[in-house]
Design an enzyme around this catalytic site. Structure first.
Site, PDB file in Angstrom:
ATOM      1  N   GLU A 111       0.864  -1.191   0.000  1.00  0.00           N
ATOM      2  CA  GLU A 111       0.000   0.000   0.000  1.00  0.00           C
ATOM      3  C   GLU A 111       0.892   1.229   0.000  1.00  0.00           C
ATOM      4  O   GLU A 111       2.072   1.137   0.333  1.00  0.00           O
ATOM      5  CB  GLU A 111      -0.851   0.043   1.284  1.00  0.00           C
ATOM      6  CG  GLU A 111      -2.038  -0.886   1.287  1.00  0.00           C
ATOM      7  CD  GLU A 111      -3.035  -0.509   2.390  1.00  0.00           C
ATOM      8  OE1 GLU A 111      -2.595  -0.247   3.511  1.00  0.00           O
ATOM      9  OE2 GLU A 111      -4.245  -0.483   2.099  1.00  0.00           O
ATOM     10  N   LYS A 113       2.422   4.616   1.530  1.00  0.00           N
ATOM     11  CA  LYS A 113       2.662   5.068   2.895  1.00  0.00           C
ATOM     12  C   LYS A 113       2.307   6.548   2.946  1.00  0.00           C
ATOM     13  O   LYS A 113       3.078   7.404   2.522  1.00  0.00           O
ATOM     14  CB  LYS A 113       4.126   4.858   3.270  1.00  0.00           C
ATOM     15  CG  LYS A 113       4.404   5.151   4.716  1.00  0.00           C
ATOM     16  CD  LYS A 113       5.827   4.804   5.078  1.00  0.00           C
ATOM     17  CE  LYS A 113       6.062   5.038   6.554  1.00  0.00           C
ATOM     18  NZ  LYS A 113       5.677   6.381   7.008  1.00  0.00           N
ATOM     19  N   ASP A 115       1.683  10.232   4.249  1.00  0.00           N
ATOM     20  CA  ASP A 115       2.354  11.091   5.216  1.00  0.00           C
ATOM     21  C   ASP A 115       1.312  11.796   6.064  1.00  0.00           C
ATOM     22  O   ASP A 115       0.856  12.879   5.737  1.00  0.00           O
ATOM     23  CB  ASP A 115       3.193  12.115   4.446  1.00  0.00           C
ATOM     24  CG  ASP A 115       4.511  12.355   5.134  1.00  0.00           C
ATOM     25  OD1 ASP A 115       4.751  11.732   6.187  1.00  0.00           O
ATOM     26  OD2 ASP A 115       5.291  13.159   4.621  1.00  0.00           O
ATOM     27  N   TYR A 220      -7.583   6.977   6.393  1.00  0.00           N
ATOM     28  CA  TYR A 220      -7.599   5.639   5.800  1.00  0.00           C
ATOM     29  C   TYR A 220      -7.244   4.628   6.883  1.00  0.00           C
ATOM     30  O   TYR A 220      -6.240   4.783   7.577  1.00  0.00           O
ATOM     31  CB  TYR A 220      -6.556   5.522   4.678  1.00  0.00           C
ATOM     32  CG  TYR A 220      -6.972   6.115   3.351  1.00  0.00           C
ATOM     33  CD1 TYR A 220      -8.320   6.285   3.014  1.00  0.00           C
ATOM     34  CD2 TYR A 220      -6.018   6.497   2.418  1.00  0.00           C
ATOM     35  CE1 TYR A 220      -8.690   6.829   1.797  1.00  0.00           C
ATOM     36  CE2 TYR A 220      -6.380   7.045   1.189  1.00  0.00           C
ATOM     37  CZ  TYR A 220      -7.722   7.218   0.895  1.00  0.00           C
ATOM     38  OH  TYR A 220      -8.083   7.751  -0.310  1.00  0.00           O
ATOM     39  N   LYS A 309      10.702   3.409   1.830  1.00  0.00           N
ATOM     40  CA  LYS A 309      10.524   4.849   1.593  1.00  0.00           C
ATOM     41  C   LYS A 309      11.299   5.376   0.392  1.00  0.00           C
ATOM     42  O   LYS A 309      12.299   4.808  -0.012  1.00  0.00           O
ATOM     43  CB  LYS A 309      10.969   5.606   2.829  1.00  0.00           C
ATOM     44  CG  LYS A 309      10.053   5.448   4.023  1.00  0.00           C
ATOM     45  CD  LYS A 309      10.268   6.643   4.889  1.00  0.00           C
ATOM     46  CE  LYS A 309       9.667   6.558   6.240  1.00  0.00           C
ATOM     47  NZ  LYS A 309      10.085   7.714   7.035  1.00  0.00           N
ATOM     48  N   CYS A 401       6.697  48.205   6.768  1.00  0.00           N
ATOM     49  CA  CYS A 401       5.979  47.425   5.765  1.00  0.00           C
ATOM     50  C   CYS A 401       6.538  47.721   4.365  1.00  0.00           C
ATOM     51  O   CYS A 401       6.671  48.885   3.985  1.00  0.00           O
ATOM     52  CB  CYS A 401       4.504  47.774   5.823  1.00  0.00           C
ATOM     53  SG  CYS A 401       3.541  47.059   4.483  1.00  0.00           S
ATOM     54  N   CYS A 404       3.477  49.777   2.501  1.00  0.00           N
ATOM     55  CA  CYS A 404       2.956  51.075   2.950  1.00  0.00           C
ATOM     56  C   CYS A 404       3.923  51.830   3.849  1.00  0.00           C
ATOM     57  O   CYS A 404       3.613  52.933   4.290  1.00  0.00           O
ATOM     58  CB  CYS A 404       1.635  50.880   3.682  1.00  0.00           C
ATOM     59  SG  CYS A 404       1.835  50.159   5.319  1.00  0.00           S
ATOM     60  N   CYS A 419       1.970  43.994   9.544  1.00  0.00           N
ATOM     61  CA  CYS A 419       1.779  45.426   9.316  1.00  0.00           C
ATOM     62  C   CYS A 419       0.444  45.800   9.941  1.00  0.00           C
ATOM     63  O   CYS A 419      -0.577  45.214   9.618  1.00  0.00           O
ATOM     64  CB  CYS A 419       1.760  45.736   7.822  1.00  0.00           C
ATOM     65  SG  CYS A 419       1.110  47.378   7.439  1.00  0.00           S
ATOM     66  N   CYS A 424      -3.058  50.085   4.933  1.00  0.00           N
ATOM     67  CA  CYS A 424      -2.011  49.510   4.086  1.00  0.00           C
ATOM     68  C   CYS A 424      -2.636  49.004   2.780  1.00  0.00           C
ATOM     69  O   CYS A 424      -3.526  48.154   2.802  1.00  0.00           O
ATOM     70  CB  CYS A 424      -1.345  48.356   4.828  1.00  0.00           C
ATOM     71  SG  CYS A 424      -0.177  47.429   3.813  1.00  0.00           S
TER      72      CYS A 424
HETATM   73 ZN    ZN Z   1       1.540  47.806   5.136  1.00  0.00          ZN
END
Ligand code: ZN
Length: 660
Positions: A111, A113, A115, A220, A309, A401, A404, A419, A424
């Site tokens: 089957e 594997k 994650d 599963y 793996k 930022c 802005c 920010c 902004c």
């Molecule tokens: Zn900003």
């Protein structure tokens, strides 16, 4: 002496990475690298058995149970699988297995594997009573309340199995679901998940089941720990699971020749990326349960199964630049611009660096050669620095930022830089786009380009400005012709009468997705009632936890938002009220917790009885609990109920209540 030092160093390293992986859901190294450390330790211990100690990670199964959840002792140990990474090792496993069985024609099932996170589900007489994580293999965490929110996991088996049945499997998040979830995380100012496994682990270990309910979890079944489902082989078991309504993986192949298994492993590596979920290899099991029993288990893993793996999909490239993007809630995300490189068939030109803690941890600079890893469809990430040239430029955390020039802050419980300038443009654009999106107010014609222009030229400074747009405003922009402008104004007009749930979602309140917005709409009926709700009114809603309740409360308490709601009203935005919630039977909406030993029935039976009468049940006492039914030797739950002033009932009281 040197060998002992290396063993000690490896033990410490592995313990550290175990903790990152199991307790913090935030691994620093790939599974492949971890397995290499582990294999080295195992090798050294095998050659030098005098240095083996009882606390060696090779003697233990993995993470320990964290304290946020009640411990759950597994009916039978939940083991992990031994890993191999090449055909030689898988032949070795096969030869060992064949010689232990005394034959070479046994069936093997392969089957994928997945994650995800291992999870055990215990059913009593076909009813789900407990769900737990693996923990250290003996004791896991009781995550029942969270698992009960996972839609594909049946609360009742379609074909009831009498007595106790413990099913084990993998809880995971599909690739597309992860992309959507990470977009939402970023919008809400939270750190996106590095991979599907972390996302799944983080989701089932939420303190608030309402948050888990919003996560797109799948499951599963892949084995069982206890009880009798009436199967003689693994393939038989899978069929029985299907009959019971338990989801199973659609990919499964039976082999008798190990060389065919190896060929399948090699061919399948090319198909790995087409799977709808992340998988890091294959699992091979001896099919017959009788033969499995004959082979038995080691201290750590079953001898009848092995994980096969694939190494992670990594490649090397150079960081050309590091850019910063600003999302709807102002979160600044550093993104590495890469020298384009082909990795597992796909050209990668950018990789996420998540946040500045990650940049510091990796020690990454502009100009560095780095290893990037592609795990499934997730945005590629930088794994580590290979070499850093002398002229490499350190990445400085921006003080302002990038869009802005506003102040950036870091909130206490967050690693993200944000920010906080409400004006902004980057945030306004993202907020307007969210408001107009199909899932929200569905304003056709207000896409990325239009929003960009409208915000840039100052026609939209806040959400309600959308309703103040005139034909003149639109015609002034080169993105609009006559017809397009007319269509947009019509679409804006039509959006004034969307269902309330859509409007609440469109406001972009943190943690409030479409589902929670609908829930709020049906609880409160109008936006005015929601906006004036007291904090306890929000906390009282079963599906909403304290964190979300507080966020909603704070949102509507802000002067800025009050003004906005008033503007919406003046512009005639009048969402359609949601139908009021209907009340059911006498016990409905009441949550019971059972504790201690009951006289006439088991706790599970009591829970089933309560549910059959419309009540909800929970494994833990909170302010939302209606009553605690306490039997003999009730412990901490009874104490907690007393301290919270929750009604305490005897078994007789409870039965009398049912009779009424
Ligand atoms: Zn900003």
């Amino acid at each position: 002496m040197e060998i002992k030092q290396e063993i000690d160093r490896l033990k410490k390293l592995i313990a550290y990475h175990n903790s990152r992986y199991y307790d913090l859901d935030s691994p620093e190294i790939s599974d492949y690298e971890y397995d290499k450390l582990y294999a080295r330790l195992k090798e050294l211990e095998e050659q030098n058995p005098q240095f083996i100690t009882a606390d060696s990670p090779t003697r233990k199964i993995g993470g320990r149970a964290a304290s946020a959840f009640a411990p759950y002792k597994h009916l039978a140990p939940m083991m992990s699988l031994d890993n191999t990474y090449n055909a030689g090792e898988i032949r070795e496993w096969y030869d060992k297995t064949a010689s232990a069985l005394g034959c070479r024609n046994f069936e093997m099932v392969v089957e994928t594997k997945i994650d995800g996170v291992s999870c055990s589900l215990t059913y009593q007489d076909g009813v789900l009573i407990t769900a737990a994580t693996r923990g250290d293999g003996k004791t896991g965490e009781d995550v029942t309340a969270n698992i009960k929110t996972v839609k594909c996991i049946p609360q009742k088996l379609a074909r009831p199995i009498s007595g106790l049945l413990e099913i084990r499997g993998e809880v995971f998040i599909g690739k597309e679901d992860l992309i959507k979830l990470n977009e939402r995380q970023q919008e809400e100012g939270l750190v996106p998940f590095a991979n599907a496994r972390n996302a799944a682990a983080g989701s089932i270990r939420q303190k608030d089941p309402a948050v888990t309910a919003l996560r797109p979890l799948s499951f599963y079944a892949h084995s069982y720990g206890w009880g009798d489902i009436g199967a003689e082989s693994f393939t038989d078991f899978i069929n029985k699971c299907r009959e019971c309504g338990l989801p199973v993986s659609p990919i499964r192949k039976v082999f008798t020749d190990i060389e065919e298994v190896i060929k399948f492993y090699e061919d399948f590596s090319k198909e790995l990326h087409t799977l709808p979920y992340d998988a890091d290899g294959l699992v091979i099991k001896v099919n017959s349960f009788e033969l499995q029993k004959k082979l038995g288990v080691t201290a750590k893993s079953p001898r009848w199964a092995e994980a096969f793996k694939y190494p992670a999909q990594q490649c090397e490239t150079v960081i050309k630049n590091i850019n910063f993007s600003v999302g709807r809630t102002g979160v600044v995300t550093p993104v590495a611009e890469l020298e384009p490189v082909k990795c597992a068939g796909v050209v990668i030109s950018s990789a996420t660096l998540h946040n500045f803690d990650e940049i510091a941890r990796l020690g990454v600079k502009t100009g560095d050669s780095v290893i990037v890893e592609r795990a499934g469809e997730v945005i590629p990430k930088v794994v580590r620095v290979v070499k850093s040239p002398l002229n490499a430029k350190a990445v400085l955390e921006p003080k302002i930022c990038p869009v802005c020039s506003g102040v950036l802050i870091r909130e206490e419980d967050e690693v993200a830089l944000r920010c906080i300038n409400p004006n902004c443009p980057a945030q306004i654009k993202a907020r307007v786009q969210h408001y107009a999106s199909r899932e929200a107010m569905d304003i056709d014609g207000l896409g990325e380009i239009a929003v960009d222009q409208l915000v840039r030229f100052g026609a939209i400074k806040k959400l309600s400005d959308i309703y103040n747009l005139t034909l003149f405003d639109l015609m002034a922009l080169n993105a609009f012709g006559d017809k397009k402008a007319d269509n947009l104004l019509n679409a804006i007009e039509a959006s004034k009468k969307r269902p309330l749930g859509k409007f609440i979602y469109a406001l972009g309140i943190r943690h409030v997705g479409a589902k929670t917005a609908d829930l709020l709409a049906s609880e409160f009926g109008t936006v005015e009632k929601l906006a004036s709700a007291a904090l306890p009114d929000l906390e009282r809603i079963e599906e909403i936890g304290p964190v979300i309740a507080k966020t909603i409360y704070d949102f509507f308490a802000s002067e800025e938002v009050k003004k906005e709601l008033n503007s919406f009203r003046l512009y005639g935005v009048n969402p359609l009220p949601a139908p009021a919630k209907k009340e059911g039977g006498p016990l409905s909406g009441k949550t019971f917790v059972f504790t201690g030993e009951l006289k006439t029935m088991s706790r599970t039976e009591a829970e089933v009885l309560a549910k059959a009468n419309g009540a909800k049940t929970s494994g833990s006492v909170s302010s939302k609990t209606y009553a605690v039914v306490a039997g003999a030797e009730a412990g901490s739950k009874l104490k907690k109920a007393e301290s919270l002033g929750i009604k305490i009932m005897s078994e007789e009281d409870f039965l009398a209540l049912l009779k009424n």
